[in-house]
Motif scaffolding. Structure first.
Motif, PDB file in Angstrom:
ATOM      1  N   LYS A 166       6.825   2.906 -10.789  1.00  0.00           N
ATOM      2  CA  LYS A 166       5.457   3.168 -10.321  1.00  0.00           C
ATOM      3  C   LYS A 166       4.840   1.916  -9.709  1.00  0.00           C
ATOM      4  O   LYS A 166       4.064   2.000  -8.746  1.00  0.00           O
ATOM      5  CB  LYS A 166       4.594   3.652 -11.494  1.00  0.00           C
ATOM      6  N   LEU A 167       5.176   0.754 -10.273  1.00  0.00           N
ATOM      7  CA  LEU A 167       4.632  -0.510  -9.754  1.00  0.00           C
ATOM      8  C   LEU A 167       5.060  -0.718  -8.300  1.00  0.00           C
ATOM      9  O   LEU A 167       4.228  -1.045  -7.434  1.00  0.00           O
ATOM     10  CB  LEU A 167       5.111  -1.673 -10.619  1.00  0.00           C
ATOM     11  N   LEU A 168       6.349  -0.512  -8.007  1.00  0.00           N
ATOM     12  CA  LEU A 168       6.821  -0.678  -6.628  1.00  0.00           C
ATOM     13  C   LEU A 168       6.163   0.348  -5.690  1.00  0.00           C
ATOM     14  O   LEU A 168       5.744   0.001  -4.580  1.00  0.00           O
ATOM     15  CB  LEU A 168       8.337  -0.543  -6.572  1.00  0.00           C
ATOM     16  N   ASP A 169       6.085   1.592  -6.140  1.00  0.00           N
ATOM     17  CA  ASP A 169       5.461   2.631  -5.304  1.00  0.00           C
ATOM     18  C   ASP A 169       4.006   2.290  -5.023  1.00  0.00           C
ATOM     19  O   ASP A 169       3.508   2.502  -3.900  1.00  0.00           O
ATOM     20  CB  ASP A 169       5.552   3.997  -5.990  1.00  0.00           C
ATOM     21  N   PHE A 170       3.305   1.763  -6.021  1.00  0.00           N
ATOM     22  CA  PHE A 170       1.890   1.409  -5.881  1.00  0.00           C
ATOM     23  C   PHE A 170       1.703   0.297  -4.845  1.00  0.00           C
ATOM     24  O   PHE A 170       0.708   0.276  -4.108  1.00  0.00           O
ATOM     25  CB  PHE A 170       1.345   0.968  -7.238  1.00  0.00           C
ATOM     26  N   ILE A 171       2.663  -0.633  -4.779  1.00  0.00           N
ATOM     27  CA  ILE A 171       2.556  -1.773  -3.874  1.00  0.00           C
ATOM     28  C   ILE A 171       3.054  -1.441  -2.473  1.00  0.00           C
ATOM     29  O   ILE A 171       2.414  -1.774  -1.473  1.00  0.00           O
ATOM     30  CB  ILE A 171       3.347  -2.979  -4.451  1.00  0.00           C
ATOM     31  N   VAL A 172       4.191  -0.757  -2.386  1.00  0.00           N
ATOM     32  CA  VAL A 172       4.850  -0.568  -1.093  1.00  0.00           C
ATOM     33  C   VAL A 172       4.079   0.402  -0.195  1.00  0.00           C
ATOM     34  O   VAL A 172       3.885   0.139   0.997  1.00  0.00           O
ATOM     35  CB  VAL A 172       6.299  -0.064  -1.312  1.00  0.00           C
ATOM     36  N   LEU A 173       3.657   1.550  -0.728  1.00  0.00           N
ATOM     37  CA  LEU A 173       2.969   2.587   0.046  1.00  0.00           C
ATOM     38  C   LEU A 173       3.865   3.030   1.207  1.00  0.00           C
ATOM     39  O   LEU A 173       5.016   3.400   1.012  1.00  0.00           O
ATOM     40  CB  LEU A 173       1.608   2.081   0.522  1.00  0.00           C
ATOM     41  N   GLU A 281      -9.248 -14.718  -4.548  1.00  0.00           N
ATOM     42  CA  GLU A 281      -9.921 -15.522  -3.538  1.00  0.00           C
ATOM     43  C   GLU A 281      -8.941 -16.035  -2.492  1.00  0.00           C
ATOM     44  O   GLU A 281      -9.285 -16.160  -1.318  1.00  0.00           O
ATOM     45  CB  GLU A 281     -10.635 -16.701  -4.211  1.00  0.00           C
ATOM     46  N   ALA A 282      -7.706 -16.340  -2.907  1.00  0.00           N
ATOM     47  CA  ALA A 282      -6.726 -16.906  -1.978  1.00  0.00           C
ATOM     48  C   ALA A 282      -5.991 -15.840  -1.176  1.00  0.00           C
ATOM     49  O   ALA A 282      -5.521 -16.118  -0.071  1.00  0.00           O
ATOM     50  CB  ALA A 282      -5.717 -17.761  -2.751  1.00  0.00           C
ATOM     51  N   ALA A 283      -5.866 -14.613  -1.696  1.00  0.00           N
ATOM     52  CA  ALA A 283      -5.052 -13.579  -1.052  1.00  0.00           C
ATOM     53  C   ALA A 283      -5.844 -12.846   0.029  1.00  0.00           C
ATOM     54  O   ALA A 283      -7.076 -12.760  -0.010  1.00  0.00           O
ATOM     55  CB  ALA A 283      -4.559 -12.585  -2.099  1.00  0.00           C
ATOM     56  N   ASP A 284      -5.084 -12.305   1.008  1.00  0.00           N
ATOM     57  CA  ASP A 284      -5.713 -11.416   1.994  1.00  0.00           C
ATOM     58  C   ASP A 284      -6.167 -10.119   1.338  1.00  0.00           C
ATOM     59  O   ASP A 284      -7.159  -9.520   1.745  1.00  0.00           O
ATOM     60  CB  ASP A 284      -4.721 -11.109   3.118  1.00  0.00           C
ATOM     61  N   ASP A 285      -5.399  -9.683   0.329  1.00  0.00           N
ATOM     62  CA  ASP A 285      -5.762  -8.465  -0.398  1.00  0.00           C
ATOM     63  C   ASP A 285      -5.244  -8.593  -1.828  1.00  0.00           C
ATOM     64  O   ASP A 285      -4.113  -9.046  -2.045  1.00  0.00           O
ATOM     65  CB  ASP A 285      -5.151  -7.237   0.282  1.00  0.00           C
ATOM     66  N   PHE A 286      -6.079  -8.224  -2.790  1.00  0.00           N
ATOM     67  CA  PHE A 286      -5.682  -8.282  -4.201  1.00  0.00           C
ATOM     68  C   PHE A 286      -5.800  -6.884  -4.797  1.00  0.00           C
ATOM     69  O   PHE A 286      -6.857  -6.244  -4.714  1.00  0.00           O
ATOM     70  CB  PHE A 286      -6.569  -9.255  -4.980  1.00  0.00           C
ATOM     71  N   LEU A 287      -4.691  -6.401  -5.394  1.00  0.00           N
ATOM     72  CA  LEU A 287      -4.667  -5.080  -6.011  1.00  0.00           C
ATOM     73  C   LEU A 287      -4.810  -5.231  -7.522  1.00  0.00           C
ATOM     74  O   LEU A 287      -4.030  -5.936  -8.154  1.00  0.00           O
ATOM     75  CB  LEU A 287      -3.351  -4.362  -5.686  1.00  0.00           C
ATOM     76  N   SER A 288      -5.802  -4.565  -8.079  1.00  0.00           N
ATOM     77  CA  SER A 288      -5.991  -4.585  -9.530  1.00  0.00           C
ATOM     78  C   SER A 288      -5.129  -3.490 -10.153  1.00  0.00           C
ATOM     79  O   SER A 288      -5.289  -2.307  -9.854  1.00  0.00           O
ATOM     80  CB  SER A 288      -7.469  -4.368  -9.877  1.00  0.00           C
ATOM     81  N   LEU A 289      -4.188  -3.907 -11.002  1.00  0.00           N
ATOM     82  CA  LEU A 289      -3.265  -2.957 -11.627  1.00  0.00           C
ATOM     83  C   LEU A 289      -3.924  -2.307 -12.842  1.00  0.00           C
ATOM     84  O   LEU A 289      -4.720  -2.931 -13.540  1.00  0.00           O
ATOM     85  CB  LEU A 289      -1.979  -3.661 -12.047  1.00  0.00           C
ATOM     86  N   GLY A 290      -3.569  -1.045 -13.101  1.00  0.00           N
ATOM     87  CA  GLY A 290      -4.141  -0.328 -14.241  1.00  0.00           C
ATOM     88  C   GLY A 290      -3.245   0.811 -14.685  1.00  0.00           C
ATOM     89  O   GLY A 290      -2.007   0.708 -14.667  1.00  0.00           O
ATOM     90  N   ASP A 291      -3.854   1.922 -15.050  1.00  0.00           N
ATOM     91  CA  ASP A 291      -3.105   3.070 -15.583  1.00  0.00           C
ATOM     92  C   ASP A 291      -2.076   3.620 -14.602  1.00  0.00           C
ATOM     93  O   ASP A 291      -1.093   4.243 -15.012  1.00  0.00           O
ATOM     94  CB  ASP A 291      -4.072   4.190 -15.969  1.00  0.00           C
ATOM     95  N   ASP A 292      -2.291   3.383 -13.287  1.00  0.00           N
ATOM     96  CA  ASP A 292      -1.371   3.925 -12.288  1.00  0.00           C
ATOM     97  C   ASP A 292       0.045   3.379 -12.428  1.00  0.00           C
ATOM     98  O   ASP A 292       1.005   4.012 -11.968  1.00  0.00           O
ATOM     99  CB  ASP A 292      -1.886   3.621 -10.876  1.00  0.00           C
ATOM    100  N   VAL A 293       0.192   2.187 -13.033  1.00  0.00           N
ATOM    101  CA  VAL A 293       1.519   1.572 -13.136  1.00  0.00           C
ATOM    102  C   VAL A 293       1.951   1.407 -14.589  1.00  0.00           C
ATOM    103  O   VAL A 293       2.927   0.703 -14.865  1.00  0.00           O
ATOM    104  CB  VAL A 293       1.543   0.200 -12.425  1.00  0.00           C
TER     105      VAL A 293
END
Length: 306
Positions: A166-173, A281-293
């Motif tokens: 699920k973690l890879l699916d959440f990131i890759v899209l 602050e440093a990243a172009d985009d930051f994903l907050s992980l939660g129940d989805d993974v």
């Protein structure tokens, strides 16, 4: 680590001073015993008994001092072992840093060469051994680099296990995943073969490094330098467009800034319970992980058995 080394050196010096003081004290007691023995020869019976008691007391004190001296000597040897172990760790970290600097220099030279080739009309670029890029992949080539220790810390705090598929699916899209690397730290008394096999089955390349255990029971080790070296090297070798870090430590914010300086998209993700604010602050985009993974929580009885 250098600060701990200086503290250990200071403790070693203090132990040496204590050992010298105890030895001087022992020598002084020996001199007192010799003096009492000489007086004992010429003293009366009552005085002899009193001096004998003093002599016994001095002998007990001397045995106590000898015991303390032995204990301090053992502590001194243990401190030396800890210093040597930390020296070895520092040398290993220095080697990783040198390797990272070397790869960074290679990347900068290659970037300069490509810039010169691009600006020149007559000079043809030298062929490079890189992955073939399909038109549909352009701008979407993704590399994912996962610090397993950060996920393990979050998992313990949340009392939930991470579902790596699920973690890879959440990131890759809908992007093209070129490389996924998981960085694992192992303890000598544990078996990680099943966990590593599971990661490989989910599509990760797994890199493993053992933790260093010191004589005082403390442990140390990390993948910060190795992960950074891989990101710099693989982003150029595999023509990555996007670098995504699954981390928690604020130290990785400098790596994200370096990725952005290479005209690549720098992304990061982590759990709120242990992800540093510097990452977002440093990243172009930051994903907050939660129940989805995360895996579904176990029933109370099954969780206790687990």
């Amino acid at each position: 680590l250098k600060r701990n080394l200086r503290i250990r050196e200071s403790e070693t010096t203090s132990l040496k001073n204590d050992l010298a003081r105890l030895r001087r004290e022992s020598d002084r007691k020996d001199q007192q015993i010799s003096g009492f023995e000489q007086k004992l020869k010429s003293a009366s019976t009552g005085k002899k008994n009193e001096m004998l008691r003093h002599l016994h007391d001095l002998e007990r004190n001397e045995r106590k001092l000898q015991h303390e001296t032995t204990h301090l000597g053992n502590q001194l040897m243990q401190a030396r072992d800890n210093i040597q172990a930390k020296d070895r760790l520092l040398q290993e970290l220095q080697g990783n840093i040198n390797q990272l600097n070397f790869k960074n220099e290679q990347l900068q030279k290659e970037s300069q060469r490509l810039s010169a080739s691009k600006n020149s009309v007559d000079i043809q670029p030298i062929p490079r051994e890189k992955a073939v890029i399909l038109p549909k992949e352009r701008g979407r080539r993704l590399g994912v680099f996962v610090d397993i220790r950060s996920l393990w810390q979050a998992s313990r705090l949340l009392q939930r296990k991470v579902d790596f598929e699920k973690l890879l699916d959440f990131i890759v899209l809908d992007r093209h995943l070129v490389k996924a690397v998981a960085y694992v730290l192992t303890a000598p008394e544990s078996d990680y073969s099943r966990f590593i096999g599971m990661l490989e089955q989910k599509g990760f390349q797994v890199r493993v490094r053992p933790l260093t255990r010191f004589a005082d029971g403390s442990i140390a080790g990390g993948w910060s330098a190795g992960l950074a070296a891989d990101v710099i090297f693989l982003s150029g070798k595999m023509n990555l467009d996007i670098v995504h870090l699954v981390v928690g430590d604020a130290d990785f914010s400098d790596l994200l800034k370096l990725v952005k300086s290479k005209s690549l998209r720098a992304e990061a993700s982590g759990f709120a319970v242990n992800a540093a604010s510097e990452l977002s602050e440093a990243a172009d985009d930051f994903l907050s992980l939660g129940d989805d993974v995360l895996r579904s929580p176990l029933p109370a009885e099954d969780q206790a058995n687990s």
